[in-house]
Design an enzyme around this catalytic site. Structure first.
Site, mmCIF file in Angstrom:
data_model
loop_
_atom_site.group_PDB
_atom_site.id
_atom_site.type_symbol
_atom_site.label_atom_id
_atom_site.label_comp_id
_atom_site.label_asym_id
_atom_site.label_seq_id
_atom_site.Cartn_x
_atom_site.Cartn_y
_atom_site.Cartn_z
ATOM 1 N N ASP A 167 21.928 39.272 21.787
ATOM 2 C CA ASP A 167 21.630 37.897 22.567
ATOM 3 C C ASP A 167 20.627 38.614 23.591
ATOM 4 O OD1 ASP A 167 21.757 35.638 24.362
ATOM 5 O OD2 ASP A 167 22.815 37.097 25.771
ATOM 6 N N CYS A 185 59.298 61.335 11.438
ATOM 7 C CA CYS A 185 58.237 61.284 10.375
ATOM 8 C C CYS A 185 57.879 59.912 10.178
ATOM 9 C CB CYS A 185 58.647 61.944 9.186
ATOM 10 S SG CYS A 185 59.973 60.911 8.298
#
Length: 806
Positions: free
Chosen positions: A501, A17
């Site tokens: 760009d 767990c």
């Protein structure tokens, strides 16, 4: 992070767990030299960044073992050639054992074999072979079809399946006895034997201590290290029911009473249901790492190489840099390399997403796992093993799946303190029932306490985030979007501004011939033949674009160039078959006294649309114009519209002049342009936008974009660009297509939504479940079933991300 920092991923066994994962994480982070350790419960892996000058993997393995967990190792068998005595075997054994990542190596002189256990995240088969060769011997991987690495998760599934069937067979009679107790089920036939306390004891004991052993072992390890986990809750709850029932059974010897109220079925059915939950969980977890399996499945398994003049088929792991590899039509390219003989069309869709095969010939690079469609190729290996493009992609996906999103930290902190709080609530519940609600009724108080202990397991909480991150980043990878980490997957959905760009991102990044305007009495064929033959001598990128464009039209170029002169800033002056050819700027025409006024307007019109126009004169008479331009990618306009529809602001940034930039921006629908920016200025422009309160994603492809990619909230590198850009970015868009930006943002939104759903249900489940159990509305076996299925439901919800349409 210092330059000396190393990273390693260790596969861990034994975690049950979130508390287990937190404990290992804390333990590793306490080690000297460890800069950061992340433990992922869903992947069952620890990702550790450390300084190799201060610590090493052996210390991590030891720490994990000390905490009560294990580290999975791979095993490989080798044939060793050249040993003559025991000293040889000892030398090889010592040499291999010194390799970082090798946990155990044994060499058998009589059989001439070596057996090596190793961690594949640190060392690979090729490095082991190289080590043996360095010592002066030869090693070959045993070609045993059964020696393929075991899928540990599959092994775990089979183990849990066996335990569940065994547990179910023994628990069913106990469940039968319990169900027939109720008034409304009294019609069910029940053999008297099943009501015998000693029969019930005989059925429950193997379930409690054989099947349930894993919970006791886990609980002991957790408590020994000063913490508590799910195993502690299960062990406490089931032991209370079992030992109280055992006490009552022994008391029947004294009282002679046979019909006592026992709770053997509570502990046995609980363990059976929890094991069933673990079985479902293991299966679902296996499905959530499908992306990695798919990527690994793309690799070729073997390669045909030329060694010592012989053609050999060897395992992929044995290929070394410099090997000459034969690839037949229809076969996969085994590793990254360069074609040294032959030509063919290659299907690179797995990398680029482009379905059209790409023609490649001598000198062209090839990428491992792409498919050779029609020609026989000889390839020289340039990158093998973990250096290949595919291995790098797998590494990025693994790291993204193994990293933690900030949203997970909260769940981890809660899981760490959750179990002791639950034990406290369970004890209070017992006392309240025993003292006030049902005074003196030990059995009833115990039942309520067990229900609280069992319902509260924090498994679902621990799985809520990592399973979603795994499924989300895996699905994105299938669509060509590689997230470098969980934190980037979480941040991307907050983006408000996308900065693009221009060159290589919005455009193809490669100039092409776009316009031919002819003046005078020349046919197009003659005009282009002269222009192409002249430009063929130039090394300028624009000249290459013109020559390439003319060749595509099927025009043969002339070789009879008697004079060639490149005039920097002006153009070229050549002589072909006695004709003087001038190609260049206005300044070149003025220098040689060529009149071109009639075409000045046409030239300006071309330049207005962002094209580079060149004037052509033959024998000092103006003959026409050729124009080249970096063309816009076919998908750019639609992709930018998609981003705008998502409510994002789109800006284009370029070092190009404002006129060209504006022309491109208008063509693709970008409203805002930042032009004439030097490479070092791009990062400053991104910072300016951030200072205005915007969350900025920078998208680029070149070395000049790297600083801006690093500064932006999210840097996205176009996968067809440079390695430097990809290194600086948080996300790589493998397909070089701007649609992937929208995919990345959409996938981030979907994943965060999924994590929030998981956390809501996991928190809500425990918050609601504990008081319901404490009040007495939940019998323990029902609490166990609910707890088991809560974990499964969280994992299944995360798996929905694998079906998201992009």
């Amino acid at each position: 992070m210092s330059n000396a920092t190393k990273e390693v991923q260790l596969p861990i066994t034994g975690m049950t767990c979130a508390a287990c994962a937190t404990r290992i994480e804390k333990g590793l982070n306490k080690l000297e030299g460890v800069q950061e350790a992340n433990v992922n419960l869903a992947l069952e892996k620890a990702a550790i960044k450390y300084d190799p000058a201060q610590t090493n993997t052996e210390n991590f393995v030891k720490k994990i073992n000390d905490l009560g967990y294990g580290v999975i190792t791979e095993k490989a068998e080798f044939d060793i050639i050249g040993m003559t005595c025991a000293a040889c075997a000892t030398r090889i054994e010592k040499g291999i054992n010194k390799l970082e990542g090798v946990t155990k190596a044994t060499v058998n002189l009589a059989l001439e074999t070596a057996s090596v256990e190793y961690n594949s995240a640190q060392v690979n088969i090729q490095e082991i072979i190289q080590k043996v060769e360095k010592i002066g011997y030869e090693a070959k991987v045993k070609q045993d079809k059964n020696s393929e690495s075991v899928d540990h998760r599959q092994k775990e599934i089979e183990k849990q399946k066996g335990k569940f069937i065994f547990s179910l067979i023994l628990s069913f009679p106990l469940l039968w006895a319990m169900v027939s107790h109720f008034e409304f089920t009294s019609f069910i036939y029940l053999p008297d034997m099943l009501m015998n306390p000693w029969v019930q004891l005989a059925l429950a004991t193997p379930v409690q201590f054989v099947v349930g052993r894993q919970f006791y072992v886990g609980a002991y390890k957790a408590l020994r290290n000063g913490s508590a986990n799910m195993d502690v809750l299960v062990a406490l709850g089931t032991s209370a029911a079992y030992f109280y029932s055992l006490y009552l059974t022994i008391m029947t010897i004294v009282s002679g009473e046979q019909m006592v109220e026992l709770y053997f079925e509570t502990s046995a059915v609980l363990i059976t249901l929890i094991i069933l939950g673990k079985l479902f969980e293991a299966r679902a977890k296996g499905r959530s790492s499908e992306a990695i399996k798919k990527l690994m499945g793309l690799q070729a398994k073997t390669a045909t190489v030329l060694r010592d003049g012989k053609e050999l088929e060897i395992a992929l792991a044995e290929v070394v840099v410099g090997d000459i590899i034969y690839v037949k039509p229809g076969e996969k390219i085994p590793v990254d390399g360069e074609i040294i003989e032959g030509s063919s069309a290659l299907d690179e869709s797995m990398l680029t997403g482009e379905s059209v095969p790409i023609d490649k010939t001598v000198g062209d690079p090839v990428i491992g796992a792409t498919i050779n469609k029609n020609g026989f190729l000889k390839i020289k290996a340039t990158k093998v093993g973990r250096d290949t493009a595919l291995a790098q992609i797998i590494k990025v996906v693994e790291e993204a799946q193994g990293s933690k999103a900030p949203i997970q930290r909260l769940a981890d902190q809660i899981s760490g303190i959750f179990v002791p709080i639950v034990v406290g609530i369970a004890v209070v519940t017992f006392l309240v029932w025993f003292i006030w609600v049902s005074p003196g009724n030990f059995a009833e108080a115990l039942e309520k306490m067990i229900a609280v202990l069992v319902i509260a397991c924090p498994c679902a909480l621990g799985l809520a985030t990592p399973t979603s991150i795994m499924a989300g980043s895996g699905r994105a990878a299938e669509a060509g979007v590689l997230f470098k980490g969980g934190e980037h997957l979480e941040t991307t959905h907050r983006i408000t501004t996308v900065v693009l760009d221009k060159t290589g991102t919005v455009t193809n990044g490669k100039p092409v011939l776009t316009d031919v305007i002819i003046e005078g009495n020349y046919s197009e064929n003659t005009f282009l033949q002269l222009v192409g033959s002249a430009e063929k001598q130039s090394e300028h990128p624009l000249a290459e674009a013109i020559v390439s464009g003319i060749k595509e039209k099927g025009i043969n170029l002339l070789e009879a160039v008697s004079h060639f002169e490149a005039i920097p800033g002006y153009g070229i002056n050549t002589n072909i078959n006695g004709q003087e050819i001038l190609i260049g700027t206005r300044k070149l025409m003025n220098k040689y006294g060529v009149s071109f006024e009639a075409a000045a307007g046409k030239m300006e019109a071309l330049e207005e649309t962002g094209k580079t126009a060149m004037l052509v004169a033959i024998d000092r008479k103006f003959a026409g114009i050729v124009a080249v331009a970096d063309t816009v990618k076919e998908t750019s306009k639609a992709a930018i519209q998609k981003l705008k529809n998502m409510g994002l602001e789109v800006i284009m940034m370029t070092g190009d002049n404002i006129r060209t930039a504006t022309a491109i921006a208008n063509e693709v629908g970008v409203d805002s342009v930042i032009a004439e920016v030097l490479p070092e200025g791009k990062a400053a422009e991104v910072k300016k936008l951030q200072e205005q309160g915007r969350k900025v994603a920078m998208v680029g492809d070149g070395i000049n974009d790297a600083p801006a990619l690093a500064v932006a909230d999210i840097g996205m590198a176009i996968g067809t660009g440079t390695d430097v850009a990809m290194e600086a970015a948080d996300i790589t868009l493998m397909r070089g297509d701007l649609n992937s930006i929208a995919d990345a943002i959409f996938m981030s939104k979907k994943t965060i939504q999924n994590i929030k759903q998981n956390l809501f249900w996991a928190f809500g489940y425990n918050t609601l479940g504990i008081p319901i159990a404490a009040i007495g509305f939940l019998v323990p076996w029902l609490a166990g079933a609910a707890m088991a299925f809560s974990s499964v439901s969280v994992v299944l919800n995360a798996l929905r991300l694998q079906r998201v349409k992009l």
